[in-house]
Scaffold this motif. Structure first.
Motif, PDB file in Angstrom:
ATOM      1  N   ASP A  89      27.885  90.410  -2.857  1.00 10.39           N
ATOM      2  CA  ASP A  89      28.881  90.317  -1.712  1.00 10.39           C
ATOM      3  C   ASP A  89      30.150  90.828  -1.140  1.00 10.39           C
ATOM      4  OD1 ASP A  89      28.966  88.448   0.314  1.00 10.39           O
ATOM      5  OD2 ASP A  89      29.824  86.931  -1.070  1.00 10.39           O
ATOM      6  N   THR A  90      30.453  91.275  -0.659  1.00 12.53           N
ATOM      7  CA  THR A  90      32.205  90.792  -0.238  1.00 12.53           C
ATOM      8  C   THR A  90      32.929  89.997  -0.157  1.00 12.53           C
ATOM      9  OG1 THR A  90      31.363  92.683   1.701  1.00 12.53           O
ATOM     10  CG2 THR A  90      33.266  92.280   1.633  1.00 12.53           C
ATOM     11  N   ILE A  91      34.012  89.948  -0.879  1.00 12.28           N
ATOM     12  CA  ILE A  91      35.531  89.089  -0.820  1.00 12.28           C
ATOM     13  C   ILE A  91      36.092  89.078   0.191  1.00 12.28           C
ATOM     14  CG2 ILE A  91      36.815  88.764  -3.178  1.00 12.28           C
ATOM     15  CD1 ILE A  91      34.502  88.462  -4.112  1.00 12.28           C
ATOM     16  N   CYS A  92      36.322  90.641   0.280  1.00 13.76           N
ATOM     17  CA  CYS A  92      37.759  90.117   1.773  1.00 13.76           C
ATOM     18  C   CYS A  92      37.024  91.667   2.155  1.00 13.76           C
ATOM     19  CB  CYS A  92      38.824  90.035   1.141  1.00 13.76           C
ATOM     20  SG  CYS A  92      39.788  91.716   0.588  1.00 13.76           S
ATOM     21  N   GLU A  93      37.510  92.540   3.356  1.00 14.76           N
ATOM     22  CA  GLU A  93      38.269  93.263   3.806  1.00 14.76           C
ATOM     23  C   GLU A  93      39.511  93.656   4.196  1.00 14.76           C
ATOM     24  OE1 GLU A  93      36.391  94.071   8.034  1.00 14.76           O
ATOM     25  OE2 GLU A  93      34.410  93.972   7.408  1.00 14.76           O
ATOM     26  N   SER A  94      40.512  94.776   4.016  1.00 11.73           N
ATOM     27  CA  SER A  94      41.209  95.243   3.955  1.00 11.73           C
ATOM     28  C   SER A  94      41.938  96.574   5.232  1.00 11.73           C
ATOM     29  CB  SER A  94      41.944  95.301   2.308  1.00 11.73           C
ATOM     30  OG  SER A  94      42.922  95.913   2.870  1.00 11.73           O
ATOM     31  N   THR A  95      43.465  96.822   5.552  1.00 10.00           N
ATOM     32  CA  THR A  95      43.195  97.785   6.137  1.00 10.00           C
ATOM     33  C   THR A  95      44.958  98.064   5.140  1.00 10.00           C
ATOM     34  OG1 THR A  95      44.103  96.617   8.152  1.00 10.00           O
ATOM     35  CG2 THR A  95      41.679  97.117   8.558  1.00 10.00           C
ATOM     36  N   LEU A 155      37.367  98.282  -5.325  1.00  8.80           N
ATOM     37  CA  LEU A 155      36.975  98.220  -3.893  1.00  8.80           C
ATOM     38  C   LEU A 155      36.579  99.745  -3.460  1.00  8.80           C
ATOM     39  CD1 LEU A 155      39.195  98.295  -1.633  1.00  8.80           C
ATOM     40  CD2 LEU A 155      40.694  99.886  -2.364  1.00  8.80           C
ATOM     41  N   THR A 156      35.863  99.511  -2.400  1.00  9.52           N
ATOM     42  CA  THR A 156      34.992 100.329  -1.633  1.00  9.52           C
ATOM     43  C   THR A 156      35.030 100.553  -0.324  1.00  9.52           C
ATOM     44  OG1 THR A 156      32.801 101.289  -1.297  1.00  9.52           O
ATOM     45  CG2 THR A 156      33.443  98.440  -1.423  1.00  9.52           C
ATOM     46  N   ASN A 208      44.121  87.385  -7.437  1.00  9.01           N
ATOM     47  CA  ASN A 208      44.098  86.193  -6.962  1.00  9.01           C
ATOM     48  C   ASN A 208      43.085  85.732  -6.299  1.00  9.01           C
ATOM     49  OD1 ASN A 208      46.851  85.541  -8.884  1.00  9.01           O
ATOM     50  ND2 ASN A 208      47.779  86.520  -7.981  1.00  9.01           N
ATOM     51  N   VAL A 209      42.638  87.221  -5.539  1.00  8.51           N
ATOM     52  CA  VAL A 209      41.965  86.700  -4.014  1.00  8.51           C
ATOM     53  C   VAL A 209      40.684  86.390  -5.076  1.00  8.51           C
ATOM     54  CG1 VAL A 209      41.091  88.387  -2.550  1.00  8.51           C
ATOM     55  CG2 VAL A 209      43.181  88.371  -3.102  1.00  8.51           C
ATOM     56  N   THR A 210      40.603  87.087  -5.824  1.00  8.16           N
ATOM     57  CA  THR A 210      38.343  86.291  -6.263  1.00  8.16           C
ATOM     58  C   THR A 210      38.887  85.490  -7.174  1.00  8.16           C
ATOM     59  OG1 THR A 210      39.013  88.907  -7.293  1.00  8.16           O
ATOM     60  CG2 THR A 210      37.201  87.238  -7.925  1.00  8.16           C
ATOM     61  N   LYS A 211      40.703  85.068  -7.557  1.00  8.10           N
ATOM     62  CA  LYS A 211      39.842  83.542  -7.857  1.00  8.10           C
ATOM     63  C   LYS A 211      39.665  82.283  -6.753  1.00  8.10           C
ATOM     64  CE  LYS A 211      42.685  83.700 -12.506  1.00  8.10           C
ATOM     65  NZ  LYS A 211      43.540  83.421 -12.367  1.00  8.10           N
ATOM     66  N   ALA A 212      40.517  83.010  -5.464  1.00  6.79           N
ATOM     67  CA  ALA A 212      40.452  82.107  -4.040  1.00  6.79           C
ATOM     68  C   ALA A 212      39.084  82.013  -4.055  1.00  6.79           C
ATOM     69  CB  ALA A 212      41.156  82.793  -3.481  1.00  6.79           C
ATOM     70  N   TYR A 213      38.209  83.001  -4.370  1.00  6.44           N
ATOM     71  CA  TYR A 213      36.962  83.508  -3.469  1.00  6.44           C
ATOM     72  C   TYR A 213      36.457  82.638  -4.457  1.00  6.44           C
ATOM     73  CZ  TYR A 213      32.964  85.757  -3.058  1.00  6.44           C
ATOM     74  OH  TYR A 213      30.689  85.925  -3.272  1.00  6.44           O
ATOM     75  N   PHE A 214      36.035  82.361  -5.107  1.00  8.31           N
ATOM     76  CA  PHE A 214      35.392  81.791  -6.371  1.00  8.31           C
ATOM     77  C   PHE A 214      35.575  80.490  -6.446  1.00  8.31           C
ATOM     78  CE2 PHE A 214      34.192  86.125  -8.318  1.00  8.31           C
ATOM     79  CZ  PHE A 214      32.461  85.528  -8.248  1.00  8.31           C
ATOM     80  N   LYS A 215      37.365  80.133  -6.042  1.00  6.86           N
ATOM     81  CA  LYS A 215      37.380  78.318  -6.156  1.00  6.86           C
ATOM     82  C   LYS A 215      36.774  77.977  -5.126  1.00  6.86           C
ATOM     83  CE  LYS A 215      41.604  75.138  -5.996  1.00  6.86           C
ATOM     84  NZ  LYS A 215      43.308  75.285  -6.530  1.00  6.86           N
ATOM     85  N   LYS A 216      36.977  78.496  -4.403  1.00  6.72           N
ATOM     86  CA  LYS A 216      36.293  77.968  -2.611  1.00  6.72           C
ATOM     87  C   LYS A 216      34.903  78.084  -2.535  1.00  6.72           C
ATOM     88  CE  LYS A 216      36.325  79.090   2.683  1.00  6.72           C
ATOM     89  NZ  LYS A 216      36.759  80.298   3.347  1.00  6.72           N
ATOM     90  N   ARG A 224      38.275 103.288   8.411  1.00  6.13           N
ATOM     91  CA  ARG A 224      37.558 101.678   9.106  1.00  6.13           C
ATOM     92  C   ARG A 224      38.132 100.852   7.714  1.00  6.13           C
ATOM     93  NH1 ARG A 224      32.671 104.642   6.108  1.00  6.13           N
ATOM     94  NH2 ARG A 224      33.371 106.711   6.946  1.00  6.13           N
ATOM     95  N   PRO A 225      38.054 100.031   8.010  1.00  2.57           N
ATOM     96  CA  PRO A 225      38.841  99.053   6.783  1.00  2.57           C
ATOM     97  C   PRO A 225      38.162  99.095   5.741  1.00  2.57           C
ATOM     98  CG  PRO A 225      38.062  97.669   8.869  1.00  2.57           C
ATOM     99  CD  PRO A 225      37.417  99.649   8.857  1.00  2.57           C
ATOM    100  N   VAL A 226      38.136  98.323   4.684  1.00  2.00           N
ATOM    101  CA  VAL A 226      37.944  98.749   3.203  1.00  2.00           C
ATOM    102  C   VAL A 226      37.523  97.431   2.633  1.00  2.00           C
ATOM    103  CG1 VAL A 226      39.397 100.904   2.097  1.00  2.00           C
ATOM    104  CG2 VAL A 226      39.946  98.875   1.770  1.00  2.00           C
ATOM    105  N   ARG A 227      36.620  97.558   1.448  1.00  2.00           N
ATOM    106  CA  ARG A 227      36.021  96.235   1.321  1.00  2.00           C
ATOM    107  C   ARG A 227      35.799  96.432  -0.386  1.00  2.00           C
ATOM    108  NH1 ARG A 227      30.004  95.797   2.090  1.00  2.00           N
ATOM    109  NH2 ARG A 227      29.766  98.007   1.744  1.00  2.00           N
ATOM    110  N   TRP A 228      37.116  95.034  -0.755  1.00  2.00           N
ATOM    111  CA  TRP A 228      36.379  94.414  -2.156  1.00  2.00           C
ATOM    112  C   TRP A 228      35.226  93.830  -1.909  1.00  2.00           C
ATOM    113  CZ3 TRP A 228      39.782  95.876  -5.983  1.00  2.00           C
ATOM    114  CH2 TRP A 228      40.979  96.170  -5.751  1.00  2.00           C
ATOM    115  N   VAL A 229      34.135  94.126  -3.075  1.00  2.00           N
ATOM    116  CA  VAL A 229      32.895  93.696  -3.052  1.00  2.00           C
ATOM    117  C   VAL A 229      32.778  93.539  -4.493  1.00  2.00           C
ATOM    118  CG1 VAL A 229      32.278  95.106  -1.212  1.00  2.00           C
ATOM    119  CG2 VAL A 229      32.012  95.949  -3.961  1.00  2.00           C
ATOM    120  N   LEU A 230      32.037  92.389  -4.426  1.00  2.00           N
ATOM    121  CA  LEU A 230      31.671  91.134  -6.071  1.00  2.00           C
ATOM    122  C   LEU A 230      29.703  92.775  -6.825  1.00  2.00           C
ATOM    123  CD1 LEU A 230      31.465  89.544  -8.115  1.00  2.00           C
ATOM    124  CD2 LEU A 230      29.791  88.057  -6.839  1.00  2.00           C
TER     125      LEU A 230
END
Length: 290
Positions: A177-183, A161-162, A124-132, A93-99
């Motif tokens: 919240d979920t920051i992003c999903e990844s495979t 990561l979870t 960097n991905v987390t910074k982009a998430y909060f900047k958005k 399954r895809p993994v998730r980066w979560v807050l």
């Protein structure tokens, strides 16, 4: 000519070696070696952390590598994405980066973290998430033990990561919240991708790996059926497409072969028997090529 292939060290290592074996490649890794051996003279494998893979593929030190889409995005390296390979250390399954925050935290939404401190490896991905979201947050890099930091009150939240969320729950954390999903993906150096020989080799590896992953949760079924019961038996089979049917030497009988999800086998075998199937055989699969 040889293809320089990066293999992920760490949490994905064992799963990757196992998938390569199913795909037809035997990889041997010494306990302290970063230079694995593989039974393909056209491949030169290297072992390094998934976090670094995109950088070395991007600058041409490696022709291709296996890493997470998250780390490729984090690095910002200019690489070619070849194929998605959905597998992880615990499942498919895809993994998730979560807050995440402690269960007793007053923080309910990302906006509640304004002016507070967040620790993560995925800076960097987390910074982009909060900047958005236009939320001003102090984001710091974590070298590890990230879950313990928020529990000890060193930071207000973490991005971690979870796959199942069990580790977060065990540490008394809840997801905000979920920051992003990844495979897991195969990436290639763009110059290598333009080389015909290397491109074909990378595509062949990707095809075989994808076939191995597709077969991971499926099995084959074979059985003999009287023609008068054929329609009833076929109606029970949730085959990928239509099952393969062939005539037996004994008149009035045929053989059926199908590929099905392993999780449904225990429920359909009794039904197949009830509908007249005989000599039912279940067998494992190494690869399923679409």
């Amino acid at each position: 000519m040889k293809l320089k292939l990066g293999l992920p060290k760490g949490s994905l290592q064992d799963a990757t070696v196992r998938m390569f074996k199913k795909a037809g490649f035997n990889i041997s890794i010494g306990s302290r070696s970063y230079f694995p051996s593989i039974d393909d003279i056209e491949i030169e494998p290297f072992l390094l952390r998934a976090q670094e893979m995109a950088r070395y593929v991007g600058d041409g030190a490696l022709d291709c590598g296996i890493t997470g889409a998250d780390w490729t995005k984090e690095s910002g390296s200019d690489v070619a994405k070849v194929s998605a390979l959905i597998y992880g250390k615990q499942g498919f399954r895809p993994v998730r980066w979560v807050l995440a925050v402690p269960n007793d935290s007053k923080i309910k939404t990302p906006a509640d973290l304004k002016g507070k401190r967040v620790a993560t490896e995925l800076v960097n991905v987390t910074k982009a998430y909060f900047k958005k979201k236009k939320i001003d947050v102090d984001i710091e890099f974590s070298w590890g033990a990230t879950e313990a930091k928020v529990g000890a009150g060193l930071v207000d939240a973490i991005v971690e990561l979870t796959e199942t969320g069990s580790s977060l729950r065990a540490n008394n954390l809840r997801i905000v919240d979920t920051i992003c999903e990844s495979t897991t993906i195969i990436i290639a150096n763009k110059k290598s991708w333009k080389d015909d020989w290397k491109k074909k080799k990378i595509e062949s590896i990707a095809l075989l790996l994808q076939g191995a992953i597709s077969a991971e949760e499926k099995v084959g079924l074979k059985m003999n059926v009287e023609e008068k019961n054929l329609k009833k038996v076929i109606s029970v089979l949730p085959a990928m497409k239509n099952p393969t049917i062939s005539q037996l030497s004994e008149k009035g009988w045929c053989a059926i072969e199908a590929i099905v999800d392993e999780k449904v086998v225990r429920s359909i075998i009794p039904k197949l028997k009830q509908q007249g199937a005989q000599g039912i055989i279940e067998y494992p699969l190494n690869k399923v090529i679409p």
